[in-house]
Design a protein around this motif. Structure first.
Motif, PDB file in Angstrom:
ATOM      1  N   ARG A 264       0.764  -1.285   0.090  1.00 31.72           N
ATOM      2  CA  ARG A 264      -0.005  -0.078   0.146  1.00 31.72           C
ATOM      3  C   ARG A 264       0.929   1.231  -0.074  1.00 31.72           C
ATOM      4  NH1 ARG A 264      -2.933  -3.548   3.586  1.00 31.72           N
ATOM      5  NH2 ARG A 264      -2.049  -2.433   5.412  1.00 31.72           N
ATOM      6  N   LEU A 267       2.066   1.525  -3.621  1.00 36.37           N
ATOM      7  CA  LEU A 267       0.825   2.246  -4.356  1.00 36.37           C
ATOM      8  C   LEU A 267       0.410   3.645  -4.021  1.00 36.37           C
ATOM      9  CD1 LEU A 267      -1.800  -1.028  -4.255  1.00 36.37           C
ATOM     10  CD2 LEU A 267      -0.006  -0.206  -6.262  1.00 36.37           C
ATOM     11  N   ASP A 268       0.480   4.017  -2.712  1.00 35.63           N
ATOM     12  CA  ASP A 268       0.278   5.495  -2.409  1.00 35.63           C
ATOM     13  C   ASP A 268       1.373   6.433  -3.029  1.00 35.63           C
ATOM     14  OD1 ASP A 268      -1.816   5.021  -0.758  1.00 35.63           O
ATOM     15  OD2 ASP A 268      -0.605   4.915   1.088  1.00 35.63           O
ATOM     16  N   HIS A 271       0.204   6.777  -6.395  1.00 34.86           N
ATOM     17  CA  HIS A 271      -0.876   7.916  -6.423  1.00 34.86           C
ATOM     18  C   HIS A 271      -0.435   9.193  -6.516  1.00 34.86           C
ATOM     19  CE1 HIS A 271      -4.860   9.472  -5.019  1.00 34.86           C
ATOM     20  NE2 HIS A 271      -5.203   8.502  -5.475  1.00 34.86           N
ATOM     21  N   THR A 443      -0.522  -1.398 -10.560  1.00 34.52           N
ATOM     22  CA  THR A 443      -0.232   0.103 -10.900  1.00 34.52           C
ATOM     23  C   THR A 443      -1.084   0.721 -12.194  1.00 34.52           C
ATOM     24  OG1 THR A 443       1.508  -0.529 -12.755  1.00 34.52           O
ATOM     25  CG2 THR A 443       2.445  -0.256 -10.369  1.00 34.52           C
ATOM     26  N   ILE A 446      -3.959   2.039 -10.186  1.00 33.96           N
ATOM     27  CA  ILE A 446      -3.842   3.415  -9.645  1.00 33.96           C
ATOM     28  C   ILE A 446      -3.620   4.673 -10.666  1.00 33.96           C
ATOM     29  CG2 ILE A 446      -2.110   4.790  -8.554  1.00 33.96           C
ATOM     30  CD1 ILE A 446      -3.509   2.747  -6.575  1.00 33.96           C
ATOM     31  N   SER A 451      -8.488   3.819  -5.999  1.00 37.20           N
ATOM     32  CA  SER A 451      -7.976   4.078  -4.906  1.00 37.20           C
ATOM     33  C   SER A 451      -6.968   2.862  -4.410  1.00 37.20           C
ATOM     34  CB  SER A 451      -8.948   4.283  -3.873  1.00 37.20           C
ATOM     35  OG  SER A 451      -9.487   2.801  -3.296  1.00 37.20           O
ATOM     36  N   THR A 452      -6.047   3.475  -3.423  1.00 37.48           N
ATOM     37  CA  THR A 452      -5.102   2.107  -3.127  1.00 37.48           C
ATOM     38  C   THR A 452      -5.899   1.255  -2.548  1.00 37.48           C
ATOM     39  OG1 THR A 452      -3.330   3.884  -2.745  1.00 37.48           O
ATOM     40  CG2 THR A 452      -3.411   1.871  -1.424  1.00 37.48           C
ATOM     41  N   THR A 455      -7.363  -1.104  -5.279  1.00 39.27           N
ATOM     42  CA  THR A 455      -6.176  -1.714  -6.002  1.00 39.27           C
ATOM     43  C   THR A 455      -5.713  -2.694  -5.111  1.00 39.27           C
ATOM     44  OG1 THR A 455      -5.852   0.411  -7.091  1.00 39.27           O
ATOM     45  CG2 THR A 455      -4.229  -1.353  -7.292  1.00 39.27           C
ATOM     46  N   ALA A 456      -5.365  -2.570  -3.949  1.00 38.67           N
ATOM     47  CA  ALA A 456      -4.586  -3.417  -3.167  1.00 38.67           C
ATOM     48  C   ALA A 456      -5.272  -4.653  -2.960  1.00 38.67           C
ATOM     49  CB  ALA A 456      -4.190  -2.916  -1.737  1.00 38.67           C
TER      50      ALA A 456
END
Length: 476
Positions: A264, A267-268, A271, A443, A446, A451-452, A455-456
């Motif tokens: 996360r 991914l953030d 983002h 990715t 994203i 959102s994270t 996606t996660a």
């Protein structure tokens, strides 16, 4: 970068496979001797070996094939003749797609056939080891210390040795490798009031530099590969270098990366870049987006780019690069990739990287394990590694060679001296390509605006399917 295409210079089911590879061991005896005495035929005075590589003169990795057949083999034969041994080495080159070659080789090894020595991509080592196609060098050559006592290991950084290792054991000798860094355009940095000797110490420092670059008209501040169109380049020039900066790897303690805090965190970061205008989302979706990013960097339209040393020596190379920069040496800066926070990387590192490359291994079914080990040592000697470069400046597995051949290239010296000691490699496991594809899709999600958390969660389901169950995935 697809590392196997480089394996032959640094170098790598059906009836066609048998026609191409089966019988290689037949030239030196049947493959039925695998698992027997490692010293079998050690005193033989007439020896036949076969060397396999996914390279061919005039075709795929031609320079590597030429070196093996025209330089390496003749010199090894002459060396052995001086020791009273009559050796014949046959080069078995191929020019197939990497996965096709892998299938051919796997079929032969499963039938206890195949070349006596062969080059493979580093990410195949674990998979081949799990299938018992290859064995630790100490098993194949003998556990009497001769492998561990080879003086060449002292010149190959421990991190680089991992390229030919699995579960802490050496299965082969790595060939040349590479390293990933952050490149930055010094001209754009000057315009944005950023230092010419920029070295970020955290991800926040990268974002801060991107925000300064955003003030420049027509400039994309940051390019971190994302999405599915860029394939493995997204994983190697994006997700994995960031992931090791969070303190973990894609496969740790026997489990695959799942929906955990480190994923996360990565991914953030994506983002932050692609939802705020610091990166170009459209570029990540284009079929030739990576090539376009190269061209835009060369045209002073991208400020920061995460890439391997391939970018320096083959993309923006002033004379023969695919996106030439006449002022490369003065206009292109490079920095270590920082961990998310100081000390937050794998092994508590402040800086991190990822590398690729291949290794040469010995077929455990060879009739001549001792002579094959002699060949492996010879081809990885300083003299032979140096000759394999044919005058080119490339990063090799040997520190002593790098110190000599890279002294006129400060960037490649930087990678050899600063990056390789702290780098990581992809896990050589059969499930990796599917996990990589799931990371690429994450990715892409994203970049596409998800959102994270969304996606996660989707990634978690994908990776569970890819590796065969929730119990094989680490999540929290």
């Amino acid at each position: 970068m697809r590392s196997l295409s480089r394996v032959t210079t640094a170098g790598v089911l059906g009836a066609a496979a048998l026609a191409l590879l089966t019988g290689c061991l037949g030239s030196s005896g049947s493959g039925e001797s695998g698992g027997q005495d490692a010293n079998r035929n050690a005193e033989a005075k007439k020896v036949e070996l076969t060397f396999g590589s996914n390279s061919v003169k005039g075709g795929k990795s031609s320079a590597g094939a030429t070196f093996i057949s025209d330089v390496l083999i003749p010199k090894f034969v002459a060396d052995q003749k001086g020791k009273g041994v009559d050796v014949t080495v046959k080069f078995q080159g191929d020019g197939s797609d990497d996965e096709v070659y892998k299938q051919k080789l796997s079929l032969d090894l499963s039938n206890k056939s195949g070349p006596d020595l062969f080059q493979i991509d580093g990410i195949w080592v674990g998979e081949f080891a799990q299938a018992n196609y290859i064995k630790p060098l100490n098993d194949t050559v003998g556990a009497d210390g001769k492998v561990d006592e080879w003086d060449g290991w002292k010149q190959i950084p421990e991190a680089v040795q991992a390229l030919g290792s699995y579960n802490g054991q050496r299965y082969g000798v790595p060939g040349g490798t590479d390293g990933r860094v952050l490149y930055f355009n010094k001209k754009l940095f000057q315009q944005a009031g950023l230092p010419a000797d920029w070295q970020p110490k955290s991800w926040d420092d990268i974002i801060s530099a991107g925000q300064a670059l955003k003030k420049l008209s027509g400039v994309t501040p940051i390019q971190i590969n994302a999405g599915t169109a860029m394939g493995e380049a997204t994983t190697m020039q994006g997700v994995l270098p960031l992931l090791v900066g969070t303190g973990t790897t894609v496969n740790a303690d026997g489990k695959w990366l799942g929906n955990n805090s480190q994923l996360r965190q990565v991914l953030d970061f994506y983002h932050q870049i692609y939802s705020t205008g610091l990166g170009d989302p459209v570029l990540q979706r284009e079929a030739k987006g990576r090539d376009k990013s190269f061209a835009e960097f060369a045209a002073n339209k991208i400020g920061i780019l995460l890439e391997s040393d391939y970018f320096w020596r083959s993309v923006v190379e002033p004379k023969e690069g695919v996106a030439k920069m006449a002022d490369r040496d003065s206009a292109v800066g490079y920095a270590l990739i920082p961990a998310a926070k100081p000390g937050g990387g794998v092994k508590g590192q402040d800086f991190v990287s990822m590398s690729g490359g291949g290794a040469t291994v010995i077929n455990p079914n060879t009739k001549y394990p001792q002579q094959a080990w002699e060949f492996l040592q010879f081809m990885n000697s300083a003299d032979m590694v140096k000759e394999s470069l044919d005058g080119a400046a490339k990063i090799t597995q040997r520190s002593d060679v790098n110190s000599e051949v890279l002294k006129s290239d400060p960037m490649l010296s930087f990678v050899a001296e600063k990056v390789l000691p702290l780098t990581q490699y992809r896990p050589g496991l059969a499930e990796y390509p599917k996990v990589s594809a799931a990371l690429q899709q994450a990715t892409a999600d994203i970049v596409g605006g998800k959102s994270t958390d969304q996606t996660a969660a989707a990634y978690q389901k994908a990776v569970e399917t890819a590796v065969g169950g929730k119990d094989k995935v680490a999540s929290n």
